[in-house]
Design a protein around this motif. Structure first.
Motif, PDB file in Angstrom:
ATOM      1  N   ALA A 448      43.085  59.054  17.752  1.00  0.00           N
ATOM      2  CA  ALA A 448      43.053  58.347  19.034  1.00  0.00           C
ATOM      3  C   ALA A 448      44.431  57.850  19.446  1.00  0.00           C
ATOM      4  O   ALA A 448      44.715  57.716  20.641  1.00  0.00           O
ATOM      5  N   ASN A 449      45.298  57.595  18.468  1.00  0.00           N
ATOM      6  CA  ASN A 449      46.652  57.119  18.789  1.00  0.00           C
ATOM      7  C   ASN A 449      47.633  58.267  19.061  1.00  0.00           C
ATOM      8  O   ASN A 449      48.829  58.039  19.208  1.00  0.00           O
ATOM      9  N   GLY A 450      47.097  59.491  19.099  1.00  0.00           N
ATOM     10  CA  GLY A 450      47.925  60.658  19.402  1.00  0.00           C
ATOM     11  C   GLY A 450      48.565  61.304  18.197  1.00  0.00           C
ATOM     12  O   GLY A 450      49.189  62.360  18.316  1.00  0.00           O
ATOM     13  N   SER A 451      48.433  60.706  17.026  1.00  0.00           N
ATOM     14  CA  SER A 451      49.050  61.280  15.826  1.00  0.00           C
ATOM     15  C   SER A 451      48.251  62.475  15.332  1.00  0.00           C
ATOM     16  O   SER A 451      47.029  62.535  15.478  1.00  0.00           O
ATOM     17  N   THR A 452      48.938  63.426  14.726  1.00  0.00           N
ATOM     18  CA  THR A 452      48.284  64.635  14.232  1.00  0.00           C
ATOM     19  C   THR A 452      49.113  65.222  13.097  1.00  0.00           C
ATOM     20  O   THR A 452      50.167  64.698  12.731  1.00  0.00           O
ATOM     21  N   GLY A 453      48.640  66.327  12.533  1.00  0.00           N
ATOM     22  CA  GLY A 453      49.340  66.974  11.444  1.00  0.00           C
ATOM     23  C   GLY A 453      49.472  66.053  10.247  1.00  0.00           C
ATOM     24  O   GLY A 453      48.616  65.211   9.978  1.00  0.00           O
ATOM     25  N   CYS A 454      50.582  66.187   9.519  1.00  0.00           N
ATOM     26  CA  CYS A 454      50.815  65.321   8.363  1.00  0.00           C
ATOM     27  C   CYS A 454      51.072  63.880   8.767  1.00  0.00           C
ATOM     28  O   CYS A 454      51.044  62.980   7.916  1.00  0.00           O
ATOM     29  N   SER A 455      51.304  63.646  10.045  1.00  0.00           N
ATOM     30  CA  SER A 455      51.592  62.296  10.535  1.00  0.00           C
ATOM     31  C   SER A 455      50.354  61.586  11.068  1.00  0.00           C
ATOM     32  O   SER A 455      50.484  60.492  11.631  1.00  0.00           O
ATOM     33  N   ARG A 456      49.179  62.191  10.939  1.00  0.00           N
ATOM     34  CA  ARG A 456      47.961  61.494  11.362  1.00  0.00           C
ATOM     35  C   ARG A 456      47.915  60.121  10.712  1.00  0.00           C
ATOM     36  O   ARG A 456      48.113  59.987   9.494  1.00  0.00           O
ATOM     37  N   SER A 457      47.654  59.102  11.506  1.00  0.00           N
ATOM     38  CA  SER A 457      47.702  57.745  10.992  1.00  0.00           C
ATOM     39  C   SER A 457      46.690  56.865  11.700  1.00  0.00           C
ATOM     40  O   SER A 457      46.204  57.191  12.783  1.00  0.00           O
ATOM     41  N   THR A 458      46.410  55.729  11.085  1.00  0.00           N
ATOM     42  CA  THR A 458      45.505  54.741  11.653  1.00  0.00           C
ATOM     43  C   THR A 458      46.073  53.363  11.360  1.00  0.00           C
ATOM     44  O   THR A 458      46.575  53.113  10.266  1.00  0.00           O
ATOM     45  N   THR A 459      45.973  52.474  12.318  1.00  0.00           N
ATOM     46  CA  THR A 459      46.406  51.091  12.133  1.00  0.00           C
ATOM     47  C   THR A 459      45.195  50.228  11.821  1.00  0.00           C
ATOM     48  O   THR A 459      44.242  50.182  12.594  1.00  0.00           O
ATOM     49  N   SER A 460      45.237  49.545  10.708  1.00  0.00           N
ATOM     50  CA  SER A 460      44.141  48.668  10.315  1.00  0.00           C
ATOM     51  C   SER A 460      44.117  47.431  11.192  1.00  0.00           C
ATOM     52  O   SER A 460      45.148  46.788  11.413  1.00  0.00           O
ATOM     53  N   ALA A 461      42.928  47.081  11.663  1.00  0.00           N
ATOM     54  CA  ALA A 461      42.774  45.852  12.436  1.00  0.00           C
ATOM     55  C   ALA A 461      42.910  44.623  11.556  1.00  0.00           C
ATOM     56  O   ALA A 461      43.143  43.520  12.052  1.00  0.00           O
ATOM     57  N   ILE A 462      42.775  44.803  10.252  1.00  0.00           N
ATOM     58  CA  ILE A 462      42.851  43.676   9.317  1.00  0.00           C
ATOM     59  C   ILE A 462      44.294  43.437   8.889  1.00  0.00           C
ATOM     60  O   ILE A 462      44.800  42.319   8.949  1.00  0.00           O
ATOM     61  N   THR A 463      44.971  44.480   8.453  1.00  0.00           N
ATOM     62  CA  THR A 463      46.340  44.315   7.952  1.00  0.00           C
ATOM     63  C   THR A 463      47.393  44.464   9.037  1.00  0.00           C
ATOM     64  O   THR A 463      48.526  43.995   8.881  1.00  0.00           O
ATOM     65  N   GLY A 464      47.042  45.142  10.140  1.00  0.00           N
ATOM     66  CA  GLY A 464      48.018  45.406  11.190  1.00  0.00           C
ATOM     67  C   GLY A 464      49.030  46.470  10.825  1.00  0.00           C
ATOM     68  O   GLY A 464      50.007  46.684  11.545  1.00  0.00           O
ATOM     69  N   VAL A 465      48.801  47.175   9.724  1.00  0.00           N
ATOM     70  CA  VAL A 465      49.734  48.184   9.237  1.00  0.00           C
ATOM     71  C   VAL A 465      49.257  49.576   9.649  1.00  0.00           C
ATOM     72  O   VAL A 465      48.086  49.912   9.476  1.00  0.00           O
ATOM     73  N   LYS A 466      50.164  50.381  10.192  1.00  0.00           N
ATOM     74  CA  LYS A 466      49.860  51.787  10.477  1.00  0.00           C
ATOM     75  C   LYS A 466      50.160  52.596   9.233  1.00  0.00           C
ATOM     76  O   LYS A 466      51.278  52.584   8.725  1.00  0.00           O
ATOM     77  N   LYS A 467      49.163  53.318   8.751  1.00  0.00           N
ATOM     78  CA  LYS A 467      49.307  54.078   7.506  1.00  0.00           C
ATOM     79  C   LYS A 467      48.834  55.505   7.706  1.00  0.00           C
ATOM     80  O   LYS A 467      47.854  55.760   8.403  1.00  0.00           O
TER      81      LYS A 467
END
Length: 713
Positions: A448-467
């Motif tokens: 949903a954030n536009g990331s794809t490939g090996c860079s697919r990532s998600t930001t946790s609503a709890i930690t605020g960290v994109k991983k």
């Protein structure tokens, strides 16, 4: 009730029908006792009733059941098959909403009621005298909608419900026993029911036909279960109260909580007793969990140098002031934060004596999960900080490194490749279907954030960290040429998932697991690795994000026809360095200078002369595998698991592959120095003599609290 003139089979089925009708008609009151109050808009036979309280629910149920059971019994005296037809027509249409005049809606407020049981895909089977209706699937708009009639229908006659992982939707799918205990037609005409699980493709030594290993990140036993089963239960947090008769565990007793060895002044400002981390403190810093620092924290068995050796100062903000020091490593959660895991422990089996096979971080832990052997590095690129000499010219992996050849592996950091065999090789030879499913492995998906490939990532609503969703050094099969899928090639079809000979080579995305199972292709052995933000690793993940992945997965599995023959193992790759008070038995010694320092700071973890062999036949005692390491959580969730049971048998990460070998491979071992040759089994966590009633234990994926339980615990 008279049954004269019927065959023996008809009499038996007639009695089952009567019993099931009675059970179903009385189930509403019990449901209302177990579920929260919620407004229901029920449309039945074109008449809509607004139900705003449990009392109104019960009255509504009573109104309907009074008209059902007597009429069925009256019909039954005239015709057995008319009874079955009437029973199906009334109960199935009313409870599932499959008829055009029957719709059940529910909402937690007076706004926008969401239809929860309507639009079913219906299959019809002809039987002598009536049409048998089978519900294939129901979609529900919100997994948090309460259970009312849906759960009554599910539990009364052995049906199953689950939360759909990708859409958080409840569903009723492929009912194995549509009134299986009810319908004479099942005995007289079994072919009319097409929803039974497929026959096993390979022989097993236990009733477990499907094993799912949820392999999470970086948790010590005391960090999650130290005060189990006693929770603080502050206002506003999920409540936990242990069932009567809950067994005791080897946890944090009063002495350890109030006069802990880690008050040792050598820990400086971090010297502290263990302390509770609140649910609001779910986001914490990552601790040091490498091979040597963990041994230093153990301090020759005194277990008193955790803040000095593995501690990293906070966050979380707002936690006790000690959390702003290295004393954070002494923090633990209780049943108000890791609520789901505590509830699973209440209903199923857990161990308080299971260990990391060796000291060290994620990659060695993952390798031990699939091979029990971290010796045998055959290629190392871009450095050598993750490997140590094995004493015979070879190398042992003891730290994190990406797999050689994986298109997502670092191009500047260390990469390694392993020799030897893993459990996948043995399963392939035996024709057992299997797969490793890790979040982010499918490089064609766009998040949903536009990331794809090996860079697919998600930001946790709890930690605020994109991983990153996919973390290469968490994928153990990628380290072996025989089981690697270095380009992340996609499976040719859902039917080929788990099968040998496909281009994906048994390595998939977590989404592929759910899709394959839904399509009727449930691999015999499945390893699941959550996307990064949900894997539980402190620093970027947390217990609440982790809880959602675990609960959604288990709720999903309970909705499958194969649930009665499924077991789920929850285990971890390492301790993250978090404090645990229990010293494990030194099973395997090692004496690598300046690396092994377990024995009071000296350069050894024993003598190394009794160490297990390496993969090379001439390596009689491979160094660099000191273990057992820190104690880790280990749980078994299955209809066959012992209930509210704590296992004290000493086990480790390789105990999982030992169970696989015993269940599918007639006890064949990987050998060549693998820990599987000496590991204890997990079979004692099952009771294969119990009556398997396919019990449901549905949890809320946000709070971890029980939404529905059909069992006694």
């Amino acid at each position: 009730m008279a049954c004269s003139g019927r065959t023996g089979k008809e009499v038996s089925a007639f009695k089952s029908a009567e019993a099931c009708a009675t059970e179903l008609s009385g189930n509403c009151a019990e449901l209302n006792r177990q579920t929260q109050e919620v407004e229901h808009l029920v449309t039945y036979r074109k008449q809509t009733t607004a139900i705003r309280s449990n009392r109104q629910k019960i009255q509504f149920c009573e109104t309907q059941k009074v008209s059902v059971l007597p009429s069925l019994l009256k019909i039954g005296r005239r015709s057995f098959w008319m009874l079955i037809g009437a029973l199906l027509a009334d109960f199935t249409t009313f409870l599932t909403g499959s008829a055009s005049h029957s719709k059940i809606a529910v909402t937690r407020s007076k706004q926008s009621p969401a239809t929860i049981l309507t639009g079913s895909r219906i299959g019809t089977f002809r039987s002598p005298g009536c049409a048998i209706t089978r519900v294939h699937r129901d979609n529900i708009a919100d997994s948090q909608c309460r259970n009312f009639l849906r759960l009554a229908f599910l539990r009364s006659c052995g049906l199953y419900g689950a939360a759909d992982k990708s859409r958080s939707q409840w569903r009723i799918e492929d009912m194995r026993r549509v009134f299986a205990m009810l319908l004479a037609g099942m005995m007289l005409n079994p072919g009319m029911l097409g929803a039974a699980p497929p026959p096993p493709s390979v022989k097993t030594t236990t009733p477990i036909r499907h094993l799912v290993i949820i392999f999470q990140e970086n948790v010590s036993f005391d960090h999650y279960f130290g005060t189990y089963p006693v929770a603080t239960n502050p206002s506003g947090e999920p409540h936990f109260k242990a069932a009567a008769g809950t067994p005791t565990i080897n946890g944090l007793n009063n002495a350890l909580l109030n006069n802990n060895p880690n008050l040792n002044p050598l820990n400086l400002a971090g010297a502290t007793n263990p302390f509770r981390l609140d649910r609001s403190d779910a986001a914490t810093n990552d601790q040091d969990h490498d091979y040597t620092p963990e041994q230093q924290a153990f301090d020759g068995g005194l277990m008193d140098l955790f803040p000095l050796s593995t501690g990293t100062a906070g966050p979380p903000p707002g936690a006790p002031p000690i959390a702003d020091t290295t004393g954070l490593v002494m923090g633990y959660y209780d049943g108000n934060t890791v609520t789901a895991l505590w509830n699973y422990a209440q209903h199923y089996a857990m161990s308080d004596n299971s260990y990391n096979t060796n000291f060290g971080p994620s990659t060695p832990g993952a390798i031990n999960l699939v091979s029990g052997q971290t010796n045998g590095v055959i290629q190392s690129l871009n450095g050598s900080g993750a490997i140590v000499p094995d004493g015979n010219g070879g190398f042992t992996l003891n730290s994190d490194s990406d797999p050689v050849g994986d298109v997502c592996s670092t191009s500047t950091g260390e990469n390694v490749q392993m020799g030897g065999k893993n459990i996948g090789d043995l399963l392939n030879t035996a024709g057992v279907s299997w797969g490793f499913f890790e979040g982010g492995f499918n490089l064609s998906i766009v998040n949903a954030n536009g990331s794809t490939g090996c860079s697919r990532s998600t930001t946790s609503a709890i930690t605020g960290v994109k991983k990153a969703d996919y973390i290469p050094h968490h994928q153990p099969f990628q380290y072996y040429v025989s089981t690697a899928n270095p380009t992340h090639a996609r499976p040719s079809s859902l039917k080929q998932i788990g099968k040998q000979g496909d281009g994906a080579n048994h390595q998939y995305d977590t989404a592929d697991f759910f899709a394959a199972v839904q399509a009727g292709n449930f691999p015999d052995v499945s390893f699941l690795k959550a996307p990064g933000f949900q894997d539980g690793h402190a620093g970027y993940s947390d217990p609440l994000d982790e809880q959602k992945f675990i609960v959604d997965t288990i709720n999903f599995l309970q909705g499958q026809p194969e649930w009665s023959s499924t077991a789920v193992v929850i285990n971890y790759d390492d301790s993250d360095g978090w404090y645990d008070h229990q010293l494990g038995q030194l099973i395997n010694s090692s004496a690598v200078p300046l690396v092994d320092v377990l024995a009071n700071g000296s350069a050894s973890c024993g003598t190394g002369t009794t160490a297990l062999p390496g993969i090379n036949a001439s390596t009689l005692h491979a160094q660099g595998r000191c273990g057992y390491g820190p104690r880790l959580p280990y749980m078994v969730i299955s209809p066959w698991a012992r209930h509210n049971f704590v296992d004290h048998t000493m086990t480790d990460q390789s105990s999982t592959i030992r169970f696989i070998e015993d269940n599918w491979l007639e006890g064949q071992r990987i050998g060549d120095g693998s820990f599987d040759t000496i590991a204890n089994s997990i079979s004692q966590m099952f009771d294969f003599k119990q009556v398997n009633d396919n019990d449901l234990f549905i949890l809320n994926d946000k709070t971890g609290e029980v939404e529905f339980s059909s069992g006694s615990n």
